[in-house]
Write an enzyme that holds these catalytic residues in place. Structure first.
Site, PDB file in Angstrom:
ATOM      1  N   LYS A   1      -1.094  12.476 -13.364  1.00 30.84           N
ATOM      2  CA  LYS A   1      -2.511  12.603 -13.015  1.00 30.84           C
ATOM      3  C   LYS A   1      -3.199  13.603 -13.946  1.00 30.84           C
ATOM      4  O   LYS A   1      -4.360  13.425 -14.308  1.00 30.84           O
ATOM      5  CB  LYS A   1      -2.669  13.035 -11.547  1.00 30.84           C
ATOM      6  CG  LYS A   1      -2.281  11.950 -10.542  1.00 30.84           C
ATOM      7  CD  LYS A   1      -3.211  10.741 -10.601  1.00 30.84           C
ATOM      8  CE  LYS A   1      -2.994   9.763  -9.458  1.00 30.84           C
ATOM      9  NZ  LYS A   1      -3.816   8.545  -9.567  1.00 30.84           N
TER      10      LYS A   1
ATOM     11  N   TYR B   1       4.256  12.357 -10.309  1.00 36.99           N
ATOM     12  CA  TYR B   1       2.865  12.039  -9.950  1.00 36.99           C
ATOM     13  C   TYR B   1       1.883  13.064 -10.535  1.00 36.99           C
ATOM     14  O   TYR B   1       0.877  12.688 -11.149  1.00 36.99           O
ATOM     15  CB  TYR B   1       2.768  12.003  -8.427  1.00 36.99           C
ATOM     16  CG  TYR B   1       1.442  11.565  -7.863  1.00 36.99           C
ATOM     17  CD1 TYR B   1       1.124  10.219  -7.734  1.00 36.99           C
ATOM     18  CD2 TYR B   1       0.506  12.510  -7.430  1.00 36.99           C
ATOM     19  CE1 TYR B   1      -0.091   9.826  -7.187  1.00 36.99           C
ATOM     20  CE2 TYR B   1      -0.713  12.113  -6.886  1.00 36.99           C
ATOM     21  CZ  TYR B   1      -0.999  10.779  -6.764  1.00 36.99           C
ATOM     22  OH  TYR B   1      -2.201  10.385  -6.235  1.00 36.99           O
TER      23      TYR B   1
HETATM   24  N1  NAD Z   1      -4.951   8.865  -0.597  1.00 37.72           N
HETATM   25  C1  NAD Z   1      -4.951  10.065  -1.121  1.00 37.72           C
HETATM   26  O1  NAD Z   1      -4.799  11.070  -0.398  1.00 37.72           O
HETATM   27  C2  NAD Z   1      -5.178  10.248  -2.600  1.00 37.72           C
HETATM   28  C3  NAD Z   1      -5.388  11.544  -3.086  1.00 37.72           C
HETATM   29  C4  NAD Z   1      -5.602  11.721  -4.450  1.00 37.72           C
HETATM   30  C5  NAD Z   1      -5.599  10.638  -5.303  1.00 37.72           C
HETATM   31  N2  NAD Z   1      -5.381   9.381  -4.817  1.00 37.72           N
HETATM   32  C6  NAD Z   1      -5.395   8.268  -5.787  1.00 37.72           C
HETATM   33  O2  NAD Z   1      -6.368   7.318  -5.411  1.00 37.72           O
HETATM   34  C7  NAD Z   1      -5.955   6.015  -5.806  1.00 37.72           C
HETATM   35  C8  NAD Z   1      -5.996   5.084  -4.601  1.00 37.72           C
HETATM   36  O3  NAD Z   1      -5.095   5.582  -3.615  1.00 37.72           O
HETATM   37  P1  NAD Z   1      -5.093   5.098  -2.085  1.00 37.72           P
HETATM   38  O4  NAD Z   1      -4.700   6.253  -1.270  1.00 37.72           O
HETATM   39  O5  NAD Z   1      -6.341   4.354  -1.802  1.00 37.72           O
HETATM   40  O6  NAD Z   1      -3.825   4.129  -2.132  1.00 37.72           O
HETATM   41  P2  NAD Z   1      -3.547   2.717  -1.453  1.00 37.72           P
HETATM   42  O7  NAD Z   1      -2.069   2.549  -1.505  1.00 37.72           O
HETATM   43  O8  NAD Z   1      -4.246   2.569  -0.152  1.00 37.72           O
HETATM   44  O9  NAD Z   1      -4.214   1.713  -2.505  1.00 37.72           O
HETATM   45  C9  NAD Z   1      -3.708   1.552  -3.792  1.00 37.72           C
HETATM   46  C10 NAD Z   1      -3.870   0.106  -4.188  1.00 37.72           C
HETATM   47  O10 NAD Z   1      -3.354  -0.029  -5.527  1.00 37.72           O
HETATM   48  C11 NAD Z   1      -2.620  -1.212  -5.570  1.00 37.72           C
HETATM   49  N3  NAD Z   1      -1.621  -1.156  -6.630  1.00 37.72           N
HETATM   50  C12 NAD Z   1      -0.485  -0.421  -6.661  1.00 37.72           C
HETATM   51  N4  NAD Z   1       0.179  -0.657  -7.803  1.00 37.72           N
HETATM   52  C13 NAD Z   1      -0.551  -1.555  -8.491  1.00 37.72           C
HETATM   53  C14 NAD Z   1      -0.370  -2.210  -9.735  1.00 37.72           C
HETATM   54  N5  NAD Z   1       0.727  -1.998 -10.479  1.00 37.72           N
HETATM   55  N6  NAD Z   1      -1.312  -3.064 -10.163  1.00 37.72           N
HETATM   56  C15 NAD Z   1      -2.410  -3.305  -9.395  1.00 37.72           C
HETATM   57  N7  NAD Z   1      -2.621  -2.748  -8.210  1.00 37.72           N
HETATM   58  C16 NAD Z   1      -1.701  -1.882  -7.760  1.00 37.72           C
HETATM   59  C17 NAD Z   1      -1.970  -1.343  -4.203  1.00 37.72           C
HETATM   60  O11 NAD Z   1      -1.559  -2.663  -3.937  1.00 37.72           O
HETATM   61  C18 NAD Z   1      -3.074  -0.843  -3.299  1.00 37.72           C
HETATM   62  O12 NAD Z   1      -3.894  -1.902  -2.861  1.00 37.72           O
HETATM   63  C19 NAD Z   1      -4.554   6.179  -6.407  1.00 37.72           C
HETATM   64  O13 NAD Z   1      -4.675   6.254  -7.809  1.00 37.72           O
HETATM   65  C20 NAD Z   1      -4.081   7.494  -5.836  1.00 37.72           C
HETATM   66  O14 NAD Z   1      -3.132   8.113  -6.678  1.00 37.72           O
HETATM   67  C21 NAD Z   1      -5.172   9.159  -3.480  1.00 37.72           C
END
Ligand code: NAD
Length: 262
Positions: A157, A153
């Site tokens: 990133k 991961y």
């Molecule tokens: N939540 C955190 O703490 C956090 C921190 C840093 C970065 N992020 C990043 O933010 C972004 C959103 O994360 P989140 O926490 O809202 O996650 P989440 O799991 O709530 O939402 C992610 C969404 O992406 C969709 N998804 C996954 N694989 C997919 C694919 N192959 N094609 C299309 N859609 C797909 C999922 O179905 C889901 O609806 C991600 O890129 C994650 O890495 C999250």
């Protein structure tokens, strides 16, 4: 004349069915944009879209041919896309030592988080560049900026920050700005469930940030909306942490920790 900043503009959000992506869809819609919610979870994408008067498209961003085909359909059926948030992403799961990370898991993190973001940016960004107008925000992470035990991961990133910088230079003269956000821990439904089930401790997590808080999905969405807006017209190629000061605070543990509020 409407004072909503995104009035009349079409915005695509990948990963729009949940968490940060969903919050971005809701905020951009409140600010006047016409939303295209894209997600692997077709049914949830439709629910989010219908609540905000938007459109939903099922898409696996790892399927690069499907990405181009869906981009064509969206432009034909909805209109010219001017704004893009690439939030689709998968977590790595367990923080395993490098030799134990299953290759299937490594490859999935690569093909969704990095190659998928590249494919989505390429499809929509190229069209924006050809029209001379657009803005893109990619979702990176603080794990792009500091060492973590997430051996798939984190490096993906970090590469996504590089991708963002490349695209910002690529399309700068064509009127397309490309930036990314690096959230720290974000209070998504998944993290809340982990707190509720005792798998994570909210207090421990919060005390690692300068402010002592964990970002909400709406705080991340507000930063994304700023970078997409004309108020950020001079900003391209940056990686903005949205981490409540996690990056600046963590090294203080070497010196006995942060001082309490004065
Ligand atoms: N939540 C955190 O703490 C956090 C921190 C840093 C970065 N992020 C990043 O933010 C972004 C959103 O994360 P989140 O926490 O809202 O996650 P989440 O799991 O709530 O939402 C992610 C969404 O992406 C969709 N998804 C996954 N694989 C997919 C694919 N192959 N094609 C299309 N859609 C797909 C999922 O179905 C889901 O609806 C991600 O890129 C994650 O890495 C999250």
């Amino acid at each position: 004349m409407s004072r909503l900043p995104f009035a009349g503009r079409i915005a695509v959000v990948t990963g729009g069915a949940s968490g940060i992506g969903q919050a971005c869809c809701e905020l951009l819609a409140q600010r006047g944009a016409k939303l295209v919610v894209m997600d692997l979870q077709a049914e949830k994408a439709s629910e989010v879209a219908s609540a905000i008067g938007g459109h939903a498209y099922a898409l696996d961003v790892a399927d690069v041919e499907q990405v181009e085909a869906v981009a064509k359909r969206v432009e034909r059926e909805v209109g010219e896309v001017e704004l893009l948030i690439s939030a689709a992403g998968v977590l790595q799961g367990d923080a395993l030592p490098p030799a134990q990370v299953p290759w299937a898991q490594y490859n999935r993190v690569f093909e969704v988080n990095l190659r998928g973001t590249h494919a989505v940016c390429a499809a929509f960004g190229s069209r924006m560049a050809a029209r001379g107008r657009g803005a893109i925000v990619n979702l990176a992470s603080i794990s792009a900026m500091r060492s973590t035990p997430l051996h798939a991961y984190g490096p993906m990133k970090a590469a996504l920050v590089g991708l963002t910088e490349n695209l910002a230079a690529e399309w700068g003269r064509s009127g397309v700005r490309v930036n990314c956000l690096s959230p720290g821990p974000v209070l998504t439904p998944a993290l809340q469930a982990a707190f509720d089930q005792g798998q994570r401790d909210r207090q421990t997590m919060a005390q690692n940030s300068a402010t002592g808080q964990i970002a909400s999905v709406n705080e991340v969405a507000q930063a994304a909306a700023f970078l997409l807006s004309d108020e950020a017209s001079a900003i391209t190629g940056v990686n903005l942490p949205v981490d409540h000061g996690w990056l600046v605070a963590t090294s203080w543990s070497t010196f006995g920790g942060l001082r309490p509020a004065v």
